[in-house]
Scaffold this motif. Sequence first.
Motif, short mmCIF file in Angstrom:
data_model
loop_
_atom_site.label_atom_id
_atom_site.label_comp_id
_atom_site.label_asym_id
_atom_site.label_seq_id
_atom_site.Cartn_x
_atom_site.Cartn_y
_atom_site.Cartn_z
N THR A 174 -34.44 10.47 4.74
CA THR A 174 -33.60 11.36 3.96
C THR A 174 -34.44 12.46 3.32
O THR A 174 -35.50 12.18 2.75
CB THR A 174 -32.85 10.57 2.88
N TYR A 175 -33.96 13.70 3.42
CA TYR A 175 -34.62 14.85 2.79
C TYR A 175 -33.63 15.54 1.84
O TYR A 175 -32.43 15.60 2.13
CB TYR A 175 -35.06 15.87 3.84
N PRO A 176 -34.12 16.07 0.73
CA PRO A 176 -33.24 16.91 -0.11
C PRO A 176 -33.02 18.25 0.57
O PRO A 176 -33.96 18.83 1.12
CB PRO A 176 -34.03 17.05 -1.42
N TYR A 177 -31.79 18.76 0.54
CA TYR A 177 -31.47 20.02 1.21
C TYR A 177 -30.70 20.91 0.23
O TYR A 177 -29.71 20.49 -0.37
CB TYR A 177 -30.64 19.77 2.47
N PHE A 178 -31.15 22.16 0.11
CA PHE A 178 -30.60 23.08 -0.89
C PHE A 178 -29.38 23.81 -0.35
O PHE A 178 -29.39 24.33 0.77
CB PHE A 178 -31.67 24.09 -1.30
N SER A 185 -29.61 20.88 -4.67
CA SER A 185 -29.97 20.18 -3.43
C SER A 185 -29.25 18.83 -3.39
O SER A 185 -29.07 18.17 -4.42
CB SER A 185 -31.49 19.98 -3.33
N PHE A 186 -28.85 18.46 -2.19
CA PHE A 186 -28.20 17.18 -1.94
C PHE A 186 -28.86 16.53 -0.73
O PHE A 186 -29.48 17.21 0.09
CB PHE A 186 -26.70 17.38 -1.69
N ASP A 187 -28.73 15.23 -0.63
CA ASP A 187 -29.42 14.49 0.43
C ASP A 187 -28.94 14.91 1.82
O ASP A 187 -27.74 15.02 2.07
CB ASP A 187 -29.20 12.98 0.27
N ALA A 188 -29.93 15.12 2.70
CA ALA A 188 -29.65 15.27 4.13
C ALA A 188 -30.12 13.97 4.78
O ALA A 188 -31.32 13.72 4.90
CB ALA A 188 -30.39 16.47 4.71
N ASN A 189 -29.17 13.13 5.16
CA ASN A 189 -29.48 11.80 5.66
C ASN A 189 -29.68 11.80 7.17
O ASN A 189 -28.91 12.43 7.91
CB ASN A 189 -28.36 10.82 5.31
#
Length: 399
Positions: A174-178, A185-189
Amino acid sequence: MALSAGTRRTVACVLVGLGAALLVAALMIPTYTVSKVAKTPLDLEITTISENQPGEESLVLDSRSLTTGDGPAVVDTDVPLISQRFVTVEEPSDADEMTLQAGQTLRRTDVQGDTGLLTAAIDRVTISRTTGEPVEADPNGSIAVTVDREGSVMEPVQHTGLGYRFPIGTEKKTYPYFDINARKSFDANFIEETEINNTKVYRFQNIVPVTSTWDVVQSPANRLTLPASKWGVTDVEPDAPVTMTRYYTNVRDLWVEPQTGTVIKGGESIHLYYARSGDKPEVTALKSHIVFDDATVESQISIAKDNTDKLALFGRTVPIVLGILGVLALLAGLFLGLRGGGGTPAHATPRGGRTTPAPAAASGATAASDWNADEAPTTQFPRGDYDGPTEQIDINKRP
């Protein structure tokens, strides 16, 4: 022509040294050079085009209907949409960091001129060229959604999480994505590993929860007060003023080439709507599913392939070639060095197999000290087999 022993030893040393240097280079290139190459290039220019998907819902509020006519607001259906984004590298940028600027527009193609423009924004952010993460400076970016006589009005905005690229060597995590609309930013799973046109990609999904755009930017369009009849509200008097806020939510899918972090394909299911409460949509402003078109996908694959080829060249091909050449040079040097050890003896034995006798030593130190240079005794050596006996020739003899 055979090499002398000295020459062979010199060549052997050179080959051994060269081989060792090549082996060291083969070991160092993957760890040092690749780290320099594995960065987002400073000449980056990316244009992406997305379109709404045929057969899926595509709704757009006719903004003119909010201020004209007596009836309720009109929401058009089956609206053809196109989203364009142009990403360039701006200053400040250096060996480790780069500033990206992205100009984005969303327009309906069934309306000519500026009336078809639905949204426009300019986003700037300074990121790490390796990880894609924004730098720690405050602020590290800015966003413009309005213009004045002097041009776009850039507002400082602190960015967190990834934006336009994923890290070099993207992992299944999972990466944070703006999101520039929510400015958070919200999680990019990570969802799955798959392929697009024979290119391995990781699919990530980023869900932006319902967000009040008024809380993000207090723009007049983000909160409107109109008669209830215009909103189509029937639980109050038709002329009663009703205030509604515009809310935003999005489900974003990203297909990423993992070696380079290039986003090969992207899709967004956008929903903008007006409501008195965020959990109860009342009037749709925009609802559509837009995805990269085929030309954009092919272009992104080409960009990713160019970068993976460069990484493979310095990370695998060059080290292997240098390693092989280094081993060959070492073996050749060792072979010449060992073979060159069997040279000619220092003193050759004279012809006939008899050695030259050494002069007889003086009987004592005293005798040696009494000699002068001119009075040194002559030592007689027996004639060996070096030359034949001298033959006298009678020059007066007639044949």
